[in-house]
Design an enzyme around this catalytic site. Structure first.
Site, PDB file in Angstrom:
ATOM      1  N   CYS A   1      13.428  36.798 -30.691  1.00  0.00           N
ATOM      2  CA  CYS A   1      13.172  37.287 -29.337  1.00  0.00           C
ATOM      3  C   CYS A   1      13.074  36.097 -28.405  1.00  0.00           C
ATOM      4  CB  CYS A   1      11.878  38.101 -29.305  1.00  0.00           C
ATOM      5  SG  CYS A   1      11.563  38.925 -27.718  1.00  0.00           S
TER       6      CYS A   1
ATOM      7  N   CYS B   1       6.174  36.346 -25.599  1.00  0.00           N
ATOM      8  CA  CYS B   1       4.867  36.956 -25.341  1.00  0.00           C
ATOM      9  C   CYS B   1       3.845  36.264 -26.250  1.00  0.00           C
ATOM     10  CB  CYS B   1       4.908  38.456 -25.611  1.00  0.00           C
ATOM     11  SG  CYS B   1       6.020  39.351 -24.501  1.00  0.00           S
TER      12      CYS B   1
ATOM     13  N   CYS C   1      10.442  52.199 -37.220  1.00  0.00           N
ATOM     14  CA  CYS C   1      10.343  51.172 -36.184  1.00  0.00           C
ATOM     15  C   CYS C   1      11.466  50.179 -36.437  1.00  0.00           C
ATOM     16  CB  CYS C   1       8.975  50.494 -36.253  1.00  0.00           C
ATOM     17  SG  CYS C   1       8.810  49.105 -35.110  1.00  0.00           S
TER      18      CYS C   1
ATOM     19  N   SER D   1       5.424  47.881 -22.412  1.00  0.00           N
ATOM     20  CA  SER D   1       4.319  47.065 -22.919  1.00  0.00           C
ATOM     21  C   SER D   1       3.645  46.411 -21.714  1.00  0.00           C
ATOM     22  CB  SER D   1       4.848  45.988 -23.874  1.00  0.00           C
ATOM     23  OG  SER D   1       5.330  46.586 -25.057  1.00  0.00           O
TER      24      SER D   1
ATOM     25  N   GLU E   1      13.480  42.653 -39.564  1.00  0.00           N
ATOM     26  CA  GLU E   1      12.518  43.530 -40.223  1.00  0.00           C
ATOM     27  C   GLU E   1      12.473  44.890 -39.548  1.00  0.00           C
ATOM     28  OE1 GLU E   1       9.325  40.447 -42.221  1.00  0.00           O
ATOM     29  OE2 GLU E   1       8.830  41.250 -40.237  1.00  0.00           O
TER      30      GLU E   1
ATOM     31  N   CYS F   1       2.026  46.388 -35.218  1.00  0.00           N
ATOM     32  CA  CYS F   1       2.584  46.035 -33.923  1.00  0.00           C
ATOM     33  C   CYS F   1       2.309  44.573 -33.592  1.00  0.00           C
ATOM     34  CB  CYS F   1       1.970  46.938 -32.866  1.00  0.00           C
ATOM     35  SG  CYS F   1       2.762  46.822 -31.278  1.00  0.00           S
TER      36      CYS F   1
ATOM     37  N   GLY G   1      12.562  41.790 -31.094  1.00  0.00           N
ATOM     38  CA  GLY G   1      13.492  41.712 -29.968  1.00  0.00           C
ATOM     39  C   GLY G   1      13.127  42.608 -28.797  1.00  0.00           C
TER      40      GLY G   1
ATOM     41  N   CYS H   1       2.430  37.925 -29.659  1.00  0.00           N
ATOM     42  CA  CYS H   1       3.371  38.584 -30.574  1.00  0.00           C
ATOM     43  C   CYS H   1       4.046  37.560 -31.482  1.00  0.00           C
ATOM     44  CB  CYS H   1       4.433  39.324 -29.752  1.00  0.00           C
ATOM     45  SG  CYS H   1       5.724  40.098 -30.740  1.00  0.00           S
TER      46      CYS H   1
ATOM     47  N   HIS I   1      -0.243  45.873 -20.990  1.00  0.00           N
ATOM     48  CA  HIS I   1      -1.306  44.969 -21.479  1.00  0.00           C
ATOM     49  C   HIS I   1      -2.148  44.310 -20.395  1.00  0.00           C
ATOM     50  CE1 HIS I   1       0.711  45.808 -25.142  1.00  0.00           C
ATOM     51  NE2 HIS I   1       1.721  44.999 -24.916  1.00  0.00           N
TER      52      HIS I   1
ATOM     53  N   SER J   1      11.015  50.702 -26.310  1.00  0.00           N
ATOM     54  CA  SER J   1       9.896  49.969 -25.719  1.00  0.00           C
ATOM     55  C   SER J   1      10.391  48.667 -25.111  1.00  0.00           C
ATOM     56  CB  SER J   1       8.847  49.671 -26.795  1.00  0.00           C
ATOM     57  OG  SER J   1       7.805  48.881 -26.267  1.00  0.00           O
TER      58      SER J   1
END
Length: 355
Positions: A115, A119, A108, A221, A95, A340, A166, A122, A223, A198
């Protein structure tokens, strides 16, 4: 020649293509013309390469293949964000998202099918990683999303973020080659400063970006600026502690002089207290940086919830009071799972747009 034995022409460098053509008895200078069709004009059909002779076009078709991405379906959000799924040559699906804003049009893009980092917040992290994307597959996402920007909003693409499916640094060579083709004068000729890669944070590869003196922007990233909390939501932190990341970022900055952006989701009752903000301020002192506070987009597989708007504003205001450049980013495309952390392949009815 059967399809499986054809050479993926976009996997070849200009010199390698020239060598192949010469070996076939063709004139070497044709390689530059073909390269222009492939990378400047984004042509995916040998028959459309009109300044090549018909016999050369037939030779190309007999020996090479172009693994073009196909738009599978697209959805338009209420805020005009467009999410597209793309079918790869081997049947895998990824996507990508077009994010329109008054001052910019951002693509994006994904760097892997699925992936491997898991996480917890996500959606992509709950998918298996099937493979890395080739450079041309990343390039094609940019081309197709740019076409959507022109067709739907009459605006050119201005920015690219490697923030789709990914981990870009775990597809280091594919990511770097795609950036080279996107920024090269004999490619899309886009400025590197308009590209942001990123990462979830892989220390040795952040150092490699420094060694390669990259010119694009780097986002981490983050967080949580606390190892215990970051381990809980991002298992990658167990092998790449905050101290290891800080050392890698200092090395990266010394080599590139590029400030880094830290992405921080403020989760309700997890990392939203003043002490969390203080820890983040301390981490921000390592190198020049800014913080993007990102709105969380809930997914069905996880129980995390966005902090209240007032709490997010308090968090951001504290960072600003300590001299940290801070932006609060509101999510785009939530209603079509394009925001996101929401990208994951799933079959469902959708509002389609013509591509």
């Amino acid at each position: 020649m059967e399809k499986s034995k054809l050479i993926d022409i976009r996997s070849l460098s200009l010199d390698a293509l020239k060598t192949k053509l010469t070996q076939m008895g063709e004139q070497g200078f044709r390689a530059k013309q073909i390269y222009e069709w492939l990378w400047v004009k984004s042509c995916v059909d040998f028959d459309q390469m009109s300044n090549l002779s018909k016999s050369l076009r037939e030779t190309l078709k007999e020996n090479f293949i172009i693994h073009a991405l196909q738009v599978r379906q697209s959805q338009v959000s209420a805020d005009k964000t467009i999410k597209s799924s793309f079918t790869l040559y081997d049947g895998n699906v990824i996507e990508g998202v077009l994010i329109p804003a008054p001052e910019r049009m951002t693509a994006c893009v994904s760097s892997q099918v699925g992936c491997s980092l898991s996480c917890k917040f996500c959606a992509t992290g709950y998918m298996d990683r099937k493979r890395n994307l080739n450079a041309d597959e990343i390039y094609d996402q940019v081309v197709l999303i740019a076409k959507q920007a022109e067709e739907h909003y009459q605006q050119p693409l201005t920015n690219i973020v490697y923030m789709g499916m990914g981990e870009p640094l775990l597809n280091y060579s594919g990511m770097m080659k795609s950036v080279e083709r996107i920024t090269a004068p004999d490619g899309l000729n886009m400025a590197a400063k308009r590209i942001t890669v990123s990462t979830a944070g892989i220390a040795k590869l952040i150092k490699k970006l420094g060694d390669d003196e990259v010119r694009f922007n780097l986002a981490l990233s983050l967080h949580a600026a606390n190892d215990k909390k970051r381990n809980e939501i991002m298992p990658i932190n167990e092998q790449n502690s905050l101290q290891a990341l800080a050392e890698a970022l200092k090395y990266y900055f010394a080599k590139t002089k590029n400030p880094v952006t830290y992405e921080y989701i403020v989760f309700n009752d997890f990392n939203d207290e003043l002490e969390d903000a203080r820890e983040l301020v301390r981490f921000c002192k390592h190198i020049p940086c800014k913080v993007n506070i990102i709105e969380y987009n809930p997914i069905s597989l996880a129980n995390y919830v966005n902090a209240d708007a007032d709490k997010i504003d308090q968090f951001a205001n504290y960072l600003k009071s300590q001299g940290v450049i801070t932006n609060v980013r509101r999510s785009r495309g939530k209603d079509i799972d394009a925001a996101c952390g929401q990208l994951a392949i799933k079959e469902k009815d959708s509002k389609l747009v013509e591509n």
